[in-house]
Write an enzyme that holds these catalytic residues in place. Structure first.
Site, PDB file in Angstrom:
ATOM      1  N   ALA A 158       0.851  -1.191   0.000  1.00 15.75           N
ATOM      2  CA  ALA A 158       0.000   0.000   0.000  1.00 15.75           C
ATOM      3  C   ALA A 158       0.884   1.237   0.000  1.00 15.75           C
ATOM      4  CB  ALA A 158      -0.894   0.003   1.232  1.00 15.75           C
ATOM      5  N   LYS A 159       0.543   2.191  -0.844  1.00 19.62           N
ATOM      6  CA  LYS A 159       1.267   3.461  -0.806  1.00 19.62           C
ATOM      7  C   LYS A 159       0.583   4.292   0.293  1.00 19.62           C
ATOM      8  CE  LYS A 159       3.201   6.801  -4.048  1.00 19.62           C
ATOM      9  NZ  LYS A 159       4.610   6.660  -3.672  1.00 19.62           N
ATOM     10  N   ALA A 160       0.863   3.872   1.524  1.00 17.14           N
ATOM     11  CA  ALA A 160       0.168   4.437   2.683  1.00 17.14           C
ATOM     12  C   ALA A 160       0.972   5.583   3.288  1.00 17.14           C
ATOM     13  CB  ALA A 160      -0.033   3.349   3.723  1.00 17.14           C
ATOM     14  N   TYR A 164       5.509   6.301   5.151  1.00 15.38           N
ATOM     15  CA  TYR A 164       6.529   7.285   4.792  1.00 15.38           C
ATOM     16  C   TYR A 164       7.256   7.875   5.997  1.00 15.38           C
ATOM     17  CZ  TYR A 164       5.654   6.420   0.013  1.00 15.38           C
ATOM     18  OH  TYR A 164       5.595   5.769  -1.196  1.00 15.38           O
TER      19      TYR A 164
END
Ligand code: PPE
Length: 307
Positions: A158-160, A164
């Site tokens: 997931a580009k959650a 980051y």
């Protein structure tokens, strides 16, 4: 500073840039449970423009939301149109597009409950991510003291937003230590990815990248594998160690923002000749040719629009 555009698409409407604001009790601001995308639009040969692999990016946004259990209140086609509307409203022939799905204000506490799921799409001009010189000469990289997340700690597919924090820790450490980017290892010690890029190495004309275990399924990564195979190269998806990277003939990072950025040094070891190698240069050239509409074989990757 981000170069301000005129409008931001916010929950179905284009609003003035300065009015795309949220409440401080926005759930995602506290707990990081949101997902986003990074997409580029390029000005093409013949004066038109095109968004690079727009459908794939918006599908990944939906997948990221699904992984986190968030239901986006917009459909795929609507969101694709919203990206194009954002670009045209801002008269942007090229730029970087940032859709963000987040949990709005309502209840507090880690359970997002029935708080509203919101979608914002901003776009702004963004040049070379690691500097224009980096694209030609390559960058200096340090193996990070931070590991990429274990696959059951965070959802790495997931580009959650919350993922980051790991990237920010690694990137700020690398920059403070005088490097351009951080290379992260996975929890087993194999090469994983950088703070915002996938990694490739080249040895004896064979191209290798990490498999999709602890890394984001980069759309640039996928484009490079397709392009390279089409150009006749063997491409392997295999785990490798940092010392395999040290002795590679060539190495580069890939990402929407970073595009194809050569790596010239890792942990004070020169990689190959210490500048962009011939295969890296070839892939870079082909990538930009495709993204700017110069190779009709890849027309399906381009979502054209005109200003
Ligand atoms: N890994 C990570 C961790 C990552 O953030 C990116 C994109 C990639 C791999 C490459 O994915 P793709 O863009 O689909 O090829 N990073 C985005 C955010 C960078 C930022 O600083 O913000 C990007 O490149 O847009």
């Amino acid at each position: 500073m981000v170069q301000k555009a005129e409008k931001i698409w916010f929950d179905g409407k284009l609003v003035p840039w300065d009015e795309a604001n949220v409440h401080v009790l926005t759930h995602t601001l506290h707990y990081g449970c949101g997902v986003f995308e990074g997409i580029r639009a390029y000005e093409c040969v013949g004066g038109r423009s095109a968004v690079f692999r727009l459908r794939e990016h918006m599908k990944r946004l939906m997948d990221s939301a699904h992984i986190l259990g968030l239901t986006i209140p917009f459909g795929l086609e609507e969101m694709i149109q919203a990206v194009v509307d954002t670009l045209t409203a801002n008269k942007m022939k090229a730029g970087y597009i940032r859709p963000l799905v987040f949990v709005g204000a309502g209840a507090m506490g880690v359970n997002p409950g029935s708080n509203p799921i919101r979608l914002a799409i901003a776009a702004w001009p963004w040049g070379a991510y690691l500097g224009e010189e980096a694209l030609q000469k390559g960058i200096r990289v340090k193996t990070s003291s931070f590991c990429r997340m274990h696959v059951n700690t965070m959802m790495t597919k997931a580009k959650a937003c919350g993922n980051y924090v790991n990237s920010v820790l690694a990137k700020t450490e690398a920059v403070a230590d005088g490097y351009d980017e951080a290379l992260m290892l996975d929890t087993q010690g194999f090469v994983s990815e950088a703070s915002g890029e996938n990694i490739f190495i080249v040895k004896n004309d064979v191209i290798k990248t990490t498999p999709l275990t602890s890394v984001l399924a980069g759309i640039t990564r996928d484009s490079i594998m397709t392009m390279a195979r089409e150009l006749g190269y063997e491409v392997q998806e295999q785990l490798f160690t940092r010392d395999e990277l040290y002795v590679a003939d060539e190495a580069f990072f890939s990402g929407t923002a970073a595009e194809i950025t050569p790596i010239r040094e890792v942990d004070h070891r020169t990689i190959g000749e210490g500048h962009a190698g011939p295969i890296t240069q070839l892939l870079q050239k082909e990538f930009f040719r495709i993204a700017t509409g110069g190779n009709p074989d890849y027309a399906a990757w381009l979502h054209e629009y005109s200003i």
